[in-house]
Design a protein around this motif. Structure first.
Motif, mmCIF file in Angstrom:
data_model
loop_
_atom_site.group_PDB
_atom_site.id
_atom_site.type_symbol
_atom_site.label_atom_id
_atom_site.label_comp_id
_atom_site.label_asym_id
_atom_site.label_seq_id
_atom_site.Cartn_x
_atom_site.Cartn_y
_atom_site.Cartn_z
ATOM 1 N N VAL A 1 42.945 -70.417 19.711
ATOM 2 C CA VAL A 1 42.364 -69.141 20.132
ATOM 3 C C VAL A 1 43.289 -67.939 19.919
ATOM 4 C CG1 VAL A 1 41.524 -67.850 22.138
ATOM 5 C CG2 VAL A 1 40.810 -70.220 21.787
ATOM 6 N N MET A 2 44.576 -68.093 20.233
ATOM 7 C CA MET A 2 45.474 -66.940 20.205
ATOM 8 C C MET A 2 45.586 -66.261 18.840
ATOM 9 S SD MET A 2 46.211 -66.325 23.240
ATOM 10 C CE MET A 2 47.421 -65.036 22.979
ATOM 11 N N PRO A 3 45.659 -67.015 17.727
ATOM 12 C CA PRO A 3 45.712 -66.330 16.427
ATOM 13 C C PRO A 3 44.479 -65.466 16.168
ATOM 14 C CG PRO A 3 46.384 -68.623 16.187
ATOM 15 C CD PRO A 3 45.831 -68.474 17.578
ATOM 16 N N ILE A 4 43.331 -65.894 16.668
ATOM 17 C CA ILE A 4 42.095 -65.116 16.481
ATOM 18 C C ILE A 4 42.170 -63.822 17.278
ATOM 19 C CG2 ILE A 4 39.595 -65.103 16.817
ATOM 20 C CD1 ILE A 4 39.707 -68.177 16.544
ATOM 21 N N ILE A 5 42.625 -63.928 18.529
ATOM 22 C CA ILE A 5 42.759 -62.728 19.364
ATOM 23 C C ILE A 5 43.745 -61.751 18.728
ATOM 24 C CG2 ILE A 5 43.505 -61.851 21.610
ATOM 25 C CD1 ILE A 5 42.557 -64.457 22.852
ATOM 26 N N HIS A 6 44.881 -62.273 18.270
ATOM 27 C CA HIS A 6 45.885 -61.416 17.633
ATOM 28 C C HIS A 6 45.326 -60.753 16.374
ATOM 29 C CE1 HIS A 6 49.692 -61.639 19.798
ATOM 30 N NE2 HIS A 6 49.421 -62.900 20.085
ATOM 31 N N LYS A 7 44.525 -61.497 15.613
ATOM 32 C CA LYS A 7 43.992 -60.948 14.362
ATOM 33 C C LYS A 7 43.125 -59.719 14.624
ATOM 34 C CE LYS A 7 40.602 -63.113 12.168
ATOM 35 N NZ LYS A 7 39.870 -64.084 11.301
ATOM 36 N N TYR A 8 42.202 -59.840 15.557
ATOM 37 C CA TYR A 8 41.268 -58.739 15.795
ATOM 38 C C TYR A 8 41.879 -57.623 16.636
ATOM 39 C CZ TYR A 8 37.789 -61.724 13.660
ATOM 40 O OH TYR A 8 37.091 -62.505 12.769
ATOM 41 N N LEU A 9 42.656 -57.996 17.648
ATOM 42 C CA LEU A 9 43.294 -56.957 18.451
ATOM 43 C C LEU A 9 44.332 -56.212 17.611
ATOM 44 C CD1 LEU A 9 43.535 -55.553 21.175
ATOM 45 C CD2 LEU A 9 45.309 -57.204 21.789
ATOM 46 N N GLY A 10 45.065 -56.954 16.787
ATOM 47 C CA GLY A 10 46.055 -56.318 15.913
ATOM 48 C C GLY A 10 45.407 -55.320 14.974
ATOM 49 N N PRO B 1 30.347 -61.695 16.340
ATOM 50 C CA PRO B 1 30.041 -60.436 17.047
ATOM 51 C C PRO B 1 31.199 -59.441 17.041
ATOM 52 C CG PRO B 1 29.325 -62.329 18.337
ATOM 53 C CD PRO B 1 30.159 -62.867 17.219
ATOM 54 N N VAL B 2 32.435 -59.954 17.145
ATOM 55 C CA VAL B 2 33.598 -59.062 17.119
ATOM 56 C C VAL B 2 33.744 -58.424 15.742
ATOM 57 C CG1 VAL B 2 36.100 -58.901 17.397
ATOM 58 C CG2 VAL B 2 34.773 -60.373 18.925
ATOM 59 N N GLN B 3 33.553 -59.223 14.712
ATOM 60 C CA GLN B 3 33.586 -58.683 13.350
ATOM 61 C C GLN B 3 32.543 -57.583 13.177
ATOM 62 O OE1 GLN B 3 32.841 -62.275 11.147
ATOM 63 N NE2 GLN B 3 34.994 -62.856 11.031
ATOM 64 N N GLN B 4 31.361 -57.811 13.732
ATOM 65 C CA GLN B 4 30.274 -56.848 13.603
ATOM 66 C C GLN B 4 30.587 -55.554 14.351
ATOM 67 O OE1 GLN B 4 27.459 -57.766 11.636
ATOM 68 N NE2 GLN B 4 27.336 -55.529 11.661
ATOM 69 N N ILE B 5 31.169 -55.689 15.543
ATOM 70 C CA ILE B 5 31.543 -54.494 16.317
ATOM 71 C C ILE B 5 32.575 -53.670 15.558
ATOM 72 C CG2 ILE B 5 32.748 -53.689 18.403
ATOM 73 C CD1 ILE B 5 31.464 -56.126 19.853
ATOM 74 N N LEU B 6 33.591 -54.329 15.017
ATOM 75 C CA LEU B 6 34.639 -53.617 14.282
ATOM 76 C C LEU B 6 34.081 -52.932 13.036
ATOM 77 C CD1 LEU B 6 37.597 -56.162 14.551
ATOM 78 C CD2 LEU B 6 37.356 -53.982 15.743
ATOM 79 N N ILE C 1 35.777 -46.734 22.741
ATOM 80 C CA ILE C 1 34.413 -47.175 22.435
ATOM 81 C C ILE C 1 34.423 -48.593 21.863
ATOM 82 C CG2 ILE C 1 32.357 -46.746 21.043
ATOM 83 C CD1 ILE C 1 32.780 -44.715 23.273
ATOM 84 N N ILE C 2 35.298 -48.826 20.890
ATOM 85 C CA ILE C 2 35.353 -50.138 20.236
ATOM 86 C C ILE C 2 35.776 -51.212 21.224
ATOM 87 C CG2 ILE C 2 36.400 -51.497 18.385
ATOM 88 C CD1 ILE C 2 36.884 -48.836 16.892
ATOM 89 N N MET C 3 36.841 -50.933 21.951
ATOM 90 C CA MET C 3 37.341 -51.929 22.894
ATOM 91 C C MET C 3 36.344 -52.176 24.015
ATOM 92 S SD MET C 3 41.145 -52.168 24.515
ATOM 93 C CE MET C 3 41.796 -52.222 22.856
ATOM 94 N N GLY C 4 35.628 -51.132 24.421
ATOM 95 C CA GLY C 4 34.606 -51.302 25.450
ATOM 96 C C GLY C 4 33.521 -52.262 25.013
#
Length: 229
Positions: free
Chosen positions: A144-153, A88-93, A103-106
């Motif tokens: 989990v943290m590498p995934i969060i860093h990947k998308y937030l980064g 879902p995060v990939q799809q939003i981005l 908008i994206i972060m929301g």
């Protein structure tokens, strides 16, 4: 909120366990249900055995103790849930790639609230055990943290290139966002509003409009500190 159920851990693992012939998987699946319903400390191995369709002795063939079930459960959950939670995060981005950062972060925060909101009983049962078991907490963070860093980064970099925000410390940004999500979920569910008959009068997590409005307010204040002066 009707689509919370798509992120329910029990339902995800049910599907996985139904296709697995391995009794070990079925035992862990039954343990997840019991931990969610009764809490870790109140769950008995005989209850897990009953729901798994095995004898209690069979459990100890695979797991020396209830604690060892929990220790084996974390890697299984990561394996099952990671692709379902990343998609879902990939799809939003992808869908919102030309939108502004708010908008994206929301949309991402709203989606993550759905993830946790669908699993509150399990999370409340699991989190205290993770706190008292640093090895499990470390295992979860490592996954989990590498995934969060990947998308937030990726999101922060795109916003910086568009001149929307200044350069930020990713760790601090993660603390701010995850703190809001966890606080929003657990502070709300720990003290629900009640009517005179003791029934929940208002459940914020079922009010999509309210959630989105609260996220908008949070991001307005957060992004004021992230904007280029």
């Amino acid at each position: 909120m009707t689509d919370f159920e798509q992120y329910n851990i029990e339902k995800m693992v049910d599907g996985y366990a139904a296709e697995a012939a391995d009794k070990e998987i079925k035992i862990m699946n039954a343990a997840i249900k019991n931990f969610s319903q009764n809490g870790f400390s109140r769950t008995k191995t005989k209850d897990i055995a009953k729901d798994a369709g095995v004898g209690e002795g069979t459990i100890f063939t695979y797991f020396p103790s209830k604690e060892s079930i929990l220790e084996s459960m974390i890697p299984m959950l990561i394996k099952i849930m990671q692709p379902k939670l990343e998609k879902p995060v990939q799809q939003i981005l992808e869908d919102k790639k030309d939108a502004s950062i708010d908008i994206i972060m929301g949309e991402i925060i709203f989606d993550r609230i759905k993830v946790i909101g669908a699993n509150i009983p399990f999370m409340k049962a699991l989190l205290p055990e993770l706190i008292h078991r640093p090895n499990l907490l470390s295992q979860l963070k490592t996954a989990v943290m590498p995934i969060i860093h990947k998308y937030l980064g990726r999101l922060l970099t795109a916003a910086q290139e568009k001149g929307e925000i200044k350069k930020l410390d990713e760790d601090i940004a993660i603390f701010q966002i995850t703190g809001f999500i966890l606080g929003y979920i657990f502070l709300d569910t720990s003290s629900p509003q009640e009517d005179t008959k003791g029934k929940n009068k208002y459940d914020r997590l079922k009010d999509e409009e309210r959630i989105r409005r609260d996220i908008e307010i949070f991001l307005k204040n957060l992004l004021e500190g992230w904007r280029i002066a």
